[in-house]
Design a protein around this motif. Structure first.
Motif, mmCIF file in Angstrom:
data_model
loop_
_atom_site.group_PDB
_atom_site.id
_atom_site.type_symbol
_atom_site.label_atom_id
_atom_site.label_comp_id
_atom_site.label_asym_id
_atom_site.label_seq_id
_atom_site.Cartn_x
_atom_site.Cartn_y
_atom_site.Cartn_z
ATOM 1 N N HIS A 455 14.123 -41.334 21.212
ATOM 2 C CA HIS A 455 12.677 -41.588 21.315
ATOM 3 C C HIS A 455 11.880 -40.293 21.207
ATOM 4 N N TYR A 456 12.273 -39.282 21.976
ATOM 5 C CA TYR A 456 11.493 -38.049 21.990
ATOM 6 C C TYR A 456 11.702 -37.225 20.716
ATOM 7 N N LEU A 457 12.854 -37.322 20.098
ATOM 8 C CA LEU A 457 13.040 -36.626 18.831
ATOM 9 C C LEU A 457 12.113 -37.215 17.771
ATOM 10 N N HIS A 458 12.007 -38.540 17.765
ATOM 11 C CA HIS A 458 11.070 -39.188 16.845
ATOM 12 C C HIS A 458 9.634 -38.771 17.172
ATOM 13 N N ALA A 459 9.338 -38.607 18.458
ATOM 14 C CA ALA A 459 7.979 -38.239 18.851
ATOM 15 C C ALA A 459 7.600 -36.843 18.365
ATOM 16 N N THR A 460 8.585 -35.966 18.146
ATOM 17 C CA THR A 460 8.260 -34.617 17.658
ATOM 18 C C THR A 460 7.703 -34.651 16.237
ATOM 19 N N GLU A 461 7.891 -35.775 15.521
ATOM 20 C CA GLU A 461 7.337 -35.905 14.170
ATOM 21 C C GLU A 461 5.860 -36.293 14.195
ATOM 22 N N GLU A 462 5.387 -36.744 15.356
ATOM 23 C CA GLU A 462 4.058 -37.344 15.439
ATOM 24 C C GLU A 462 3.073 -36.417 16.134
ATOM 25 N N THR A 463 2.956 -35.197 15.626
ATOM 26 C CA THR A 463 1.984 -34.256 16.176
ATOM 27 C C THR A 463 0.669 -34.463 15.444
ATOM 28 N N GLY A 464 -0.278 -35.119 16.108
ATOM 29 C CA GLY A 464 -1.560 -35.438 15.488
ATOM 30 C C GLY A 464 -2.424 -34.207 15.270
ATOM 31 N N ALA A 465 -3.458 -34.352 14.449
ATOM 32 C CA ALA A 465 -4.345 -33.245 14.113
ATOM 33 C C ALA A 465 -5.015 -32.684 15.361
ATOM 34 N N SER A 466 -5.276 -33.555 16.352
ATOM 35 C CA SER A 466 -5.965 -33.086 17.553
ATOM 36 C C SER A 466 -5.098 -32.176 18.398
#
Length: 468
Positions: A455-466
């Motif tokens: 889950h958290y490895l996938h979350a590292t791909e989702e760094t939003g512009a903000s």
């Protein structure tokens, strides 16, 4: 460690020369002092091939590969109690059969994986390495998720998952970590693959962080004087030793020109996983300290063989481990790992080098080392993340057996640390092993930690512009 020439063979029938002896380096000596039967210090390497291997050809190729890397052919030399060093004794040939073959069976893969964790090859016989070949293994779903298991599921000794019932082959290499590490033995396997298949296994160039991706940052870290968090106890098992889960994931994506690497994403995911686990188990937040091996050795045929990595520790304060500020966490991680990799430091630090100085009998130093290890238990790092990175060799065993399509490693998980995460990538896929001490966690705990890590490895791909 450096590669040492082989002792000359006597082909005249005369008396053989005394074997060459090499003093234990610092890492080997400390590991030798702290051996424990309950939790053997083994490294497990598991290589999946699509086709069958010929027994005689493989045995001959692996034996010749050992000769071409003679620093592997060693055993602990006997000595009196008052000696000042342990010494390795180099041998011209293996002392015992190194390669064994297991026919296909319902539990053959599960049993072979369990054997990698349960017993280390003895230091008294050369070499301290064993290669078990499981024949007739089925295809790895999705390119390597675990033998005969769906992508992303576990293949664990306790589950029964992973039976052999196909045309493939799985190689299990068990290494005594007192003598050797995984990358060194992978180099030996690459040589064996080239000798067996006759195909080039020259290592590919390692990926390089582009200069324009490096951002200056604050290299300060939380204090190392406070005891770090421990992995919270789950549902430990009564059986001693280590448990293991292997899984296959996608290599995490990152924007082009990112200041962080995949290794930094793995480090951030590990920190978030442990922090989440500890919150679930009611542990008070404390700084996380994650040990990371750094290996600067070349990967060619002249690669120094032995325990060649140095250990560094990446520290995070509780406030820094925040998935809602992922971009900030990744940039901070990149700054710290880059600084640690660049630092000139002995493999285990200056204290270990002093502790192993041969000024008193080695038996006395052993007693002191064990006492200090027990006393330093509260300051031991939280867990270990060992990222082998992209496997640099094709591990091509020829037309019939084919190229490796999955390679797993696992590092020892002895308490008080009790948890290791080991990763490697092959054929564009990430192969992850979670290994734990059964005195700390159970199989269900390992499966939950695996899910959190994914889950958290996938979350590292989702760094939003903000968050940039």
């Amino acid at each position: 460690m450096t590669t040492v020439d082989h002792p000359a063979r006597d082909g005249t029938g005369g008396p053989a020369r005394r074997p060459v002896r090499v003093p234990f380096p610092v890492v080997d000596e400390v590991a030798r002092h702290c051996l424990q039967e309950a939790e053997p210090e083994t490294v497990h390497i598991e290589i999946h091939l699509p086709g069958p291997l010929d027994r005689d050809r493989l045995t001959a190729a692996f034996t010749e590969a050992l000769r071409r890397h003679p620093r592997v052919l060693m055993r602990e030399a006997p000595g009196r109690w008052y000696r000042r060093r342990y010494e390795w004794e180099l041998t011209p040939e293996p002392d015992t059969a190194v390669v064994s073959f297991t026919p296909p069976g319902r539990d053959s893969l599960r049993a072979a994986r369990a054997r990698c964790l349960e017993a280390a090859p003895p230091l008294s016989a050369s070499p301290p390495v064993r290669l078990e070949v499981v024949e007739g293994a089925g295809p790895v779903a999705g390119g390597g998720a675990g033998p005969d298991t769906p992508t992303g599921t576990s293949a664990d000794p306790a589950t029964g998952a992973g039976s052999g019932n196909g045309n493939g082959t799985v190689l299990f290499l068990t290494i005594n970590h007192t003598a050797l590490d995984g990358p060194a033995c992978l180099r030996v396997l690459a040589t064996a693959a080239e000798l067996y298949g006759g195909r080039d296994n020259t290592p590919t160039a390692p990926p390089v962080r582009s200069p324009d991706a490096v951002e200056p940052g604050d290299t300060s870290t939380p204090s190392v004087w406070a005891p770090p968090a421990r992995v919270a106890s789950g549902a430990p098992e009564s059986t001693p030793g280590n448990g293991l889960i292997v899984t296959e994931l996608a290599v995490p994506r990152r924007p082009q020109g990112s200041p962080y690497t995949v290794n930094d994403q793995l480090m951030a995911a590990t920190a978030l996983t442990v922090a989440h686990w500890n919150r679930e188990h009611g542990q008070r937040p404390r700084p996380l300290r994650i040990t990371m091996p750094v290996d600067d050795r070349p990967r060619g045929a002249d690669m120094p063989i032995g325990n060649g990595t140095r250990l560094v520790e990446v520290t995070f304060s509780p406030a820094e481990v925040d998935a809602s500020r992922m971009g900030e966490l990744l940039r901070r991680t990149a700054t710290r790992t880059r600084a640690l990799k660049a630092a000139d430091r002995p493999q285990l630090g200056h204290g270990a080098a002093l502790l192993t100085a041969p000024v008193v009998p080695v038996a006395w130093r052993a007693a002191v080392t064990r006492g200090l290890r027990r006393a330093a238990g509260p300051w031991t790092s939280t867990c270990l993340l060992s990222n082998i990175g992209r496997i640099p060799y094709a591990l091509d065993f020829g037309e019939e057996a084919g190229r490796a399509r999955a390679v797993w490693f696992s590092a020892p998980a002895r308490t008080p640390r009790g948890l290791t995460v080991t990763t490697a990538s092959t054929a564009g896929r990430l192969h992850v092993s979670l290994r734990w001490s059964r005195s700390l966690l159970g199989h269900g705990d390992g499966a939950h930690l695996r899910d959190l890590f994914e889950h958290y490895l996938h979350a590292t791909e989702e760094t939003g512009a903000s968050d940039r």
